[in-house]
Scaffold this active site. Structure first.
Site, PDB file in Angstrom:
ATOM      1  N   LYS A  26      -3.060 -24.206   9.928  1.00 25.64           N
ATOM      2  CA  LYS A  26      -2.992 -25.122  11.072  1.00 25.64           C
ATOM      3  C   LYS A  26      -1.918 -26.178  10.847  1.00 25.64           C
ATOM      4  CE  LYS A  26      -7.084 -25.568  12.799  1.00 25.64           C
ATOM      5  NZ  LYS A  26      -8.464 -25.940  12.507  1.00 25.64           N
ATOM      6  N   ARG A  96      -9.580 -32.059  11.591  1.00 26.53           N
ATOM      7  CA  ARG A  96      -9.887 -30.617  11.588  1.00 26.53           C
ATOM      8  C   ARG A  96      -9.528 -30.017  10.236  1.00 26.53           C
ATOM      9  NH1 ARG A  96      -6.735 -28.360  16.693  1.00 26.53           N
ATOM     10  NH2 ARG A  96      -8.471 -26.900  16.868  1.00 26.53           N
ATOM     11  N   GLY A 105     -16.823 -20.808   9.148  1.00 26.55           N
ATOM     12  CA  GLY A 105     -17.751 -21.267   8.111  1.00 26.55           C
ATOM     13  C   GLY A 105     -17.364 -22.641   7.615  1.00 26.55           C
ATOM     14  N   MET A 107     -15.958 -26.644   8.101  1.00 26.20           N
ATOM     15  CA  MET A 107     -16.363 -27.696   9.023  1.00 26.20           C
ATOM     16  C   MET A 107     -15.607 -27.565  10.344  1.00 26.20           C
ATOM     17  SD  MET A 107     -15.978 -31.792   8.974  1.00 26.20           S
ATOM     18  CE  MET A 107     -14.617 -31.800  10.120  1.00 26.20           C
ATOM     19  N   ARG A 349      -1.356 -19.841  15.833  1.00 22.06           N
ATOM     20  CA  ARG A 349      -1.494 -19.023  14.626  1.00 22.06           C
ATOM     21  C   ARG A 349      -1.349 -17.567  15.055  1.00 22.06           C
ATOM     22  NH1 ARG A 349      -7.999 -19.973  13.802  1.00 22.06           N
ATOM     23  NH2 ARG A 349      -8.522 -19.628  15.960  1.00 22.06           N
ATOM     24  N   HIS A 465     -17.341 -17.030  19.328  1.00 22.27           N
ATOM     25  CA  HIS A 465     -17.442 -16.731  17.904  1.00 22.27           C
ATOM     26  C   HIS A 465     -17.702 -15.247  17.686  1.00 22.27           C
ATOM     27  CE1 HIS A 465     -19.726 -16.364  14.098  1.00 22.27           C
ATOM     28  NE2 HIS A 465     -18.797 -17.187  13.669  1.00 22.27           N
ATOM     29  N   ARG A 571     -13.367  21.802  -3.022  1.00 19.29           N
ATOM     30  CA  ARG A 571     -14.354  21.879  -4.112  1.00 19.29           C
ATOM     31  C   ARG A 571     -15.252  23.081  -3.833  1.00 19.29           C
ATOM     32  NH1 ARG A 571     -14.281  15.806  -3.330  1.00 19.29           N
ATOM     33  NH2 ARG A 571     -14.055  14.875  -5.394  1.00 19.29           N
ATOM     34  N   ARG A 627     -10.084  24.611  -5.920  1.00 18.55           N
ATOM     35  CA  ARG A 627     -10.508  24.376  -7.297  1.00 18.55           C
ATOM     36  C   ARG A 627     -11.659  25.310  -7.634  1.00 18.55           C
ATOM     37  NH1 ARG A 627     -12.940  18.720  -8.784  1.00 18.55           N
ATOM     38  NH2 ARG A 627     -14.803  19.642  -7.867  1.00 18.55           N
ATOM     39  N   GLU A 755      -7.861  15.227 -15.575  1.00 22.69           N
ATOM     40  CA  GLU A 755      -9.003  14.329 -15.369  1.00 22.69           C
ATOM     41  C   GLU A 755      -9.700  13.964 -16.671  1.00 22.69           C
ATOM     42  OE1 GLU A 755     -11.883  16.144 -12.731  1.00 22.69           O
ATOM     43  OE2 GLU A 755     -11.547  18.130 -13.548  1.00 22.69           O
ATOM     44  N   SER A 774      -2.997  17.957 -10.609  1.00 18.57           N
ATOM     45  CA  SER A 774      -3.595  17.054  -9.624  1.00 18.57           C
ATOM     46  C   SER A 774      -4.476  16.084 -10.392  1.00 18.57           C
ATOM     47  CB  SER A 774      -4.411  17.855  -8.609  1.00 18.57           C
ATOM     48  OG  SER A 774      -5.011  16.967  -7.704  1.00 18.57           O
ATOM     49  N   GLY A 776      -7.322  13.990 -11.239  1.00 17.51           N
ATOM     50  CA  GLY A 776      -8.718  13.808 -10.846  1.00 17.51           C
ATOM     51  C   GLY A 776      -9.159  12.439 -11.356  1.00 17.51           C
ATOM     52  N   THR A 777      -8.786  11.436 -10.589  1.00 14.77           N
ATOM     53  CA  THR A 777      -8.979  10.074 -11.100  1.00 14.77           C
ATOM     54  C   THR A 777     -10.437   9.625 -11.079  1.00 14.77           C
ATOM     55  OG1 THR A 777      -8.190   9.414  -8.933  1.00 14.77           O
ATOM     56  CG2 THR A 777      -6.656   9.191 -10.770  1.00 14.77           C
ATOM     57  N   ASN A 778     -11.318  10.417 -10.445  1.00 13.53           N
ATOM     58  CA  ASN A 778     -12.745  10.066 -10.531  1.00 13.53           C
ATOM     59  C   ASN A 778     -13.224  10.306 -11.959  1.00 13.53           C
ATOM     60  OD1 ASN A 778     -12.578   9.776  -7.759  1.00 13.53           O
ATOM     61  ND2 ASN A 778     -13.393  11.818  -7.344  1.00 13.53           N
ATOM     62  N   ASP A 779     -13.000  11.529 -12.441  1.00 19.52           N
ATOM     63  CA  ASP A 779     -13.415  11.834 -13.807  1.00 19.52           C
ATOM     64  C   ASP A 779     -12.560  11.084 -14.829  1.00 19.52           C
ATOM     65  OD1 ASP A 779     -15.714  13.538 -14.146  1.00 19.52           O
ATOM     66  OD2 ASP A 779     -14.623  15.001 -12.930  1.00 19.52           O
ATOM     67  N   CYS A 841      -6.137  13.738  -6.358  1.00 22.82           N
ATOM     68  CA  CYS A 841      -7.201  14.135  -5.437  1.00 22.82           C
ATOM     69  C   CYS A 841      -8.493  13.372  -5.689  1.00 22.82           C
ATOM     70  CB  CYS A 841      -7.436  15.645  -5.486  1.00 22.82           C
ATOM     71  SG  CYS A 841      -7.988  16.214  -7.098  1.00 22.82           S
ATOM     72  N   TYR A 861       2.387  14.107  -3.829  1.00 26.78           N
ATOM     73  CA  TYR A 861       1.443  14.046  -2.705  1.00 26.78           C
ATOM     74  C   TYR A 861       0.170  13.313  -3.105  1.00 26.78           C
ATOM     75  CZ  TYR A 861      -1.317  17.854  -4.804  1.00 26.78           C
ATOM     76  OH  TYR A 861      -2.088  18.605  -5.646  1.00 26.78           O
TER      77      TYR A 861
HETATM   78  C1  PEP Z   1     -12.008  13.865  -9.792  1.00 29.19           C
HETATM   79  O1  PEP Z   1     -12.637  13.933 -10.838  1.00 29.19           O
HETATM   80  O2  PEP Z   1     -11.252  12.910  -9.514  1.00 29.19           O
HETATM   81  C2  PEP Z   1     -12.156  14.914  -8.775  1.00 29.19           C
HETATM   82  C3  PEP Z   1     -11.420  14.883  -7.682  1.00 29.19           C
HETATM   83  O3  PEP Z   1     -13.095  15.844  -8.962  1.00 29.19           O
HETATM   84  P1  PEP Z   1     -14.659  15.606  -8.687  1.00 29.19           P
HETATM   85  O4  PEP Z   1     -14.785  14.312  -7.949  1.00 29.19           O
HETATM   86  O5  PEP Z   1     -15.100  16.764  -7.922  1.00 29.19           O
HETATM   87  O6  PEP Z   1     -15.198  15.559 -10.078  1.00 29.19           O
HETATM   88 MG    MG Z   2     -13.520  15.789 -11.422  1.00 24.74          MG
END
Ligand code: PEP
Ligand code: MG
Length: 889
Positions: A26, A96, A105, A107, A349, A465, A571, A627, A755, A774, A776-779, A841, A861
């Site tokens: 402001k 203000r 939230g 005053m 703003r 609001h 999967r 896979r 992974e 690829s 597998g960033t979860n594992d 992935c 990708y």
């Molecule tokens: C992973 O591990 O990132 C993955 C894509 O495989 P999943 O989630 O099936 O273990």
């Molecule tokens: Mg995995």
């Protein structure tokens, strides 16, 4: 001496728009507007640094603040020719809050500060309007009383209601000077009664209390909740703005209003706002009087637009609109006041907007040459596209309309009716979809609005609001549905002769403002119009391809509709749970030897082949990464004794064998156990069957369509080159066999998930056997942190809350640790095989911050869930622009 106070207006502007971190949005924009020649009443801003210093210093102000404030106040006095606290001709100010980003939230505003029992008389004489003076005084006591002294604002409203009953009038504006004077007396008695102290008469005491209340409100629970929900750090602090008052309540040539330079719901390039004659700021948003439209074109019968009521000020406002958009190159949300036909700007703003409006505004501004395409792409928060990917009402669906309100925030939502924010939150936590129904909402309701699928209010306009907050959150909202009566006591709403109880279902359509009884069928969203244009621009600049994680035909169709350029992860295990297949799967698991397993797998083969045919057909020549089976076998076994018995009977083994086999398969740490390629190596017939199904399906689709798919076969949980060598050989053997039998061949690739940390560390060796990686960033996250994906929920939120982890590493990729391994694997993989294809992935493939990382390390990708494909396309474009040197193009 530290500079805490910054002047604006009347020829002295210490701030600029770029100084929003120091002056709050402001304050920075008031200075900016004044410096480009717009009419801004003079004032000053106390910086956000002061707020931080105040909290660091045990809630005490630095010694040099006092003089700076007095000096700035004196400058305003000179500029407007009035004196603060003067009994004849008093200067009044507004106080203000103003943080870096707009923050409900905090005053609220205090207007008319400086009035007391003496100065009110001076104001009456100086203005020649006693009614105006007493009305202003009562407003001041009401605002100051509620926001600074903490007296419930309803208590003040009750006094006015009573005064109107006594005077037999309906509108506030019909009360006389004397009647307002009586209201003031009653207000003062209320304050004394509630706080134990008389209403403060010293203007300087009023000013310091109001400033203190603004800084105090930075740490109130509502502000803290808002900051938590929006990732705003506590050390940003708020600024305070003190500004000479101009009056919109000084007669019929006065007014106050709020407006957007374009429609914030649709983005249409039309001036959009509301105003009220003879009113002060809070009247417009409070919903007590019905605001009127600005433009004649928008006025309904019976409404008088500003264009008609105050033509000169309206013409000025149109010019201001033009100036602001050209200057800021963005849609603005502005507040103004007209005093005696003269326009004053009180705020500008960047306007909050729906995702649809954001897209339209950015696209049209780029097409109109106001901004470049890259800038347009960078303006859209990829996460906001989620709003557009929600279902809409099916136009052909049956529906029972019960009422209509204003289309305050688009999107449709069905859910059970609840009447309080707490209940909305509680029931949403249990997984119920709720529609929060309120007469009106206030900042206390934010948690419930966040938890709700949709919001319905019976009072308030498009700038209420509820409307503003819902748009910001991307929740569908219908506001001001005056035809609905809400009874909190009996927990019911009634409209058009129907009654809906708490817990019953309604559907709201935030795009039309309609409210329906029960569920209404919805349809899937499409990427078209301005959304489509923005996606085309994104596709032009991005360098990473975007694929989807999909295994069912429905998911694949959705992904393709949203622009996926292939499947990055299918999967296959998800394909075995279907009731028609799980039996054969269990027979395979229970078989005593390889022959038994082969017999069972032969039953699964046609199913798998059909699955892949469907995917190849839908993806029509685009790459499909399949896979091979990943999870441990016990996941397919029945659970509980009853289910075990059923399966034992179906496959003709006794219970003892069944129980023994289940026990054999059970593992202490299945995620680190017999899964992924380990399964493919110990039971080669499983991967053989899957590879056969893939090749046969690919050949069938090549034959059918003339366009041969290029299957990418992916081996999971590889930790060493040898594992990939063995499984790859199985796949190649199967390819040979199938191709020989068919007398035809096709191209295919074999690659692996990266992974496991070991795979990343030895990626140069693994690359010798892989056509692609690829991530597998979860594992990988699970194994790098030593953090179970399935159990982390018990403590991870605490870690994030207390800042041990900046973000949940399963949602946003941990650059420092996991990222380091990814980067290393990319480099090592490419060192061995310069052209190895690299993708991601894991869930991170749909997270904008992680996508930026993928761009930085040079992935080819990203692959994410179908509904996130548009988000990923835009995020990938932004990442590409961010790494390009010619950013302004
Ligand atoms: C992973 O591990 O990132 C993955 C894509 O495989 P999943 O989630 O099936 O273990
Ligand atoms: Mg995995």
């Amino acid at each position: 001496m530290t500079k805490w106070v910054y002047n604006f207006g009347a020829g002295q502007n210490d701030g600029r728009a770029e100084m929003r971190n120091l002056l709050g949005g402001k304050g920075a924009n008031l200075a900016e507007m004044a410096s480009i020649g717009l009419p801004v009443p003079p004032g000053f801003t106390i910086s956000t640094d002061l707020c931080t210093a105040f909290y660091k210093n045990d809630r005490r102000y630095p010694d040099d603040l006092d003089d700076q404030v007095l000096e700035a106040l004196a400058r305003i006095e000179t500029a407007v020719g009035l004196k603060f606290g003067d009994a004849q001709n008093p200067l009044l100010v507004s106080v203000r809050s103003g943080a870096r980003v707009s923050m409900p939230g905090m005053m609220d505003t205090v207007l008319n500060l400086g009035l007391n029992d003496e100065t009110v008389k001076g104001l009456a004489t100086a203005s020649g309007d006693a009614r105006f003076a007493w009305d202003s005084y009562r407003r001041f006591i009401q605002m100051f009383g509620s926001v600074v002294l903490g007296v419930d604002h309803h208590r003040f409203e009750e006094i006015i209601d009573q005064a109107k009953i006594d005077a037999d009038v309906i509108e506030d504006t019909a009360l006389t000077a004397h009647q307002w004077e009586e209201v003031v007396e009653a207000y003062q008695a209320l304050v004394l009664n509630e706080t134990g102290k008389p209403f403060p008469q010293s203007p300087h005491e009023q000013l310091w209390s109001a400033i203190g209340a603004v800084f105090g409100s930075w740490m109130n629970t509502r502000a803290i909740t808002y900051r938590r929900l929006h990732d705003i750090p506590a050390d940003w602090g708020t600024a305070v703005n003190v500004q000479a008052m101009v009056f919109g309540n000084r007669g019929t040539d006065c007014a106050t209003g709020v407006c957007f330079t374009r429609d914030p719901s649709t983005g249409e390039d039309i001036f959009y706002g509301e105003f009220l004659v003879n009113a002060q700021g809070e009247d417009v948003v409070a919903g007590i009087r019905t605001p009127q439209p600005l433009s004649k074109l928008r006025a309904k019968p019976g409404e008088i637009s500003m264009e008609e009521a105050l033509p000169e000020a309206y013409a000025e406002l149109l010019k201001v609109r033009e100036t602001l958009e050209t200057h800021y190159k963005d849609m603005q949300d502005i507040e103004f006041t007209v005093q005696s036909n003269v326009l004053y700007m009180l705020q500008t703003r960047s306007g909050k907007r729906t995702a649809a409006a954001g897209l339209r505004i950015a696209v049209e501004m780029a097409e109109g040459g106001l901004i470049g395409r890259s800038e347009a792409l960078m303006r859209i928060n990829p996460a906001s596209l989620d709003q557009l990917l929600h279902p809409m009402l099916d136009p052909d669906a049956k529906r029972t309309l019960i009422s209509r309100g204003l289309p305050a925030s688009p999107g449709a939502a069905s859910g059970i009716v609840v009447f309080s924010a707490d209940e909305a939150e509680m029931r949403a936590q249990k997984g119920e979809g709720v529609i929060l129904v309120r007469v009106e909402t206030s900042p206390e309701d934010i948690h419930g609005m966040h938890a709700a699928r949709g919001i319905l209010t019976t009072r308030g306009g498009m700038t209420s609001h509820a409307a503003v907050v819902a748009r910001g959150m991307g929740r569908p909202c219908v506001s001001g549905a005056g035809g609905i009566a809400v009874d909190y006591g009996s927990q019911t709403l009634s409209a058009g002769g129907r009654m809906v109880r708490s817990g019953e279902v309604i559907t709201i359509d935030g795009a039309t403002g309609e409210i329906f009884l029960g569920y209404v069928a919805m349809i899937e969203p499409k990427v078209s119009g301005h959304f489509g244009t923005m996606m085309e621009w994104a596709d032009d600049v991005r360098t990473m391809a975007v694929r989807a994680n999909a295994e069912t035909p429905l998911d694949a169709e959705t992904a393709k509709r949203f622009g996926a350029e292939g499947i990055g992860l299918c999967r296959t295990e998800h394909m075995f749970f279907d009731p028609s297949r799980i039996g054969a799967m269990r027979q395979m698991i229970m078989a005593n030897d390889m022959d038994g397993r082969r017999t069972a797998l032969a039953k699964l083969l046609p199913f798998q082949r059909d699955d892949f045919i469907a995917l190849f057909r839908i993806m029509a020549g685009k790459p499909v990464t399949i896979r091979l089976l990943d999870p441990p076998l016990h996941e397919f076994l029945p659970h509980g004794e009853h289910e075990l018995m059923e399966v034992a009977a179906a496959i003709g083994v006794d219970m003892a064998t069944m129980t023994q086999r289940a026990a054999d398969l059970s593992e202490a740490n299945p995620m680190l156990g017999h899964r992924g390629c380990r399964l493919g190596i110990t039971y080669p017939e499983i991967y053989e069957m899957q590879a056969r199904a893939i090749f046969e399906a690919a050949l069938a689709v090549a034959e059918e369509t003339g366009a041969a798919p290029v299957p990418e076969i992916m081996i999971p949980l590889v930790g060493s080159k040898r594992e990939l060598e063995i499984t790859r050989a199985q796949v190649d053997r199967m390819a040979k066999e199938v191709f020989a039998a068919a007398g035809k061949t096709l191209e295919y690739q074999v690659g692996t998930m990266i992974e496991l940390p070991r795979a990343a560390l030895l990626a140069d060796q693994i690359a010798e056997q892989a056509d692609f990686f690829s991530f597998g960033t979860n594992d990988l996250t699970q194994t790098v942190f030593g953090l179970s994906r399935d159990d982390a929920g018990k403590f991870l939120p605490k870690y994030v809350e207390s800042g041990i982890f900046e973000k949940d590493p399963f949602i946003s990729l941990d650059r420092d640790g996991v990222g380091l391994l990814v980067k290393m694997a990319v480099e090592k993989g490419r060192a061995t095989k310069g052209k190895i294809k690299l993708g991601i992935c894991g869930e991170h493939g749909g997270d904008p911050a992680s996508i930026t990382f993928c761009q930085e390390v040079g992935l080819d990708y990203i692959s994410c869930s179908p509904y996130r494909v548009p988000v990923a396309r835009l995020a990938a474009a932004q990442a590409a622009i961010g790494t390009r040197s010619d950013r302004t193009a």
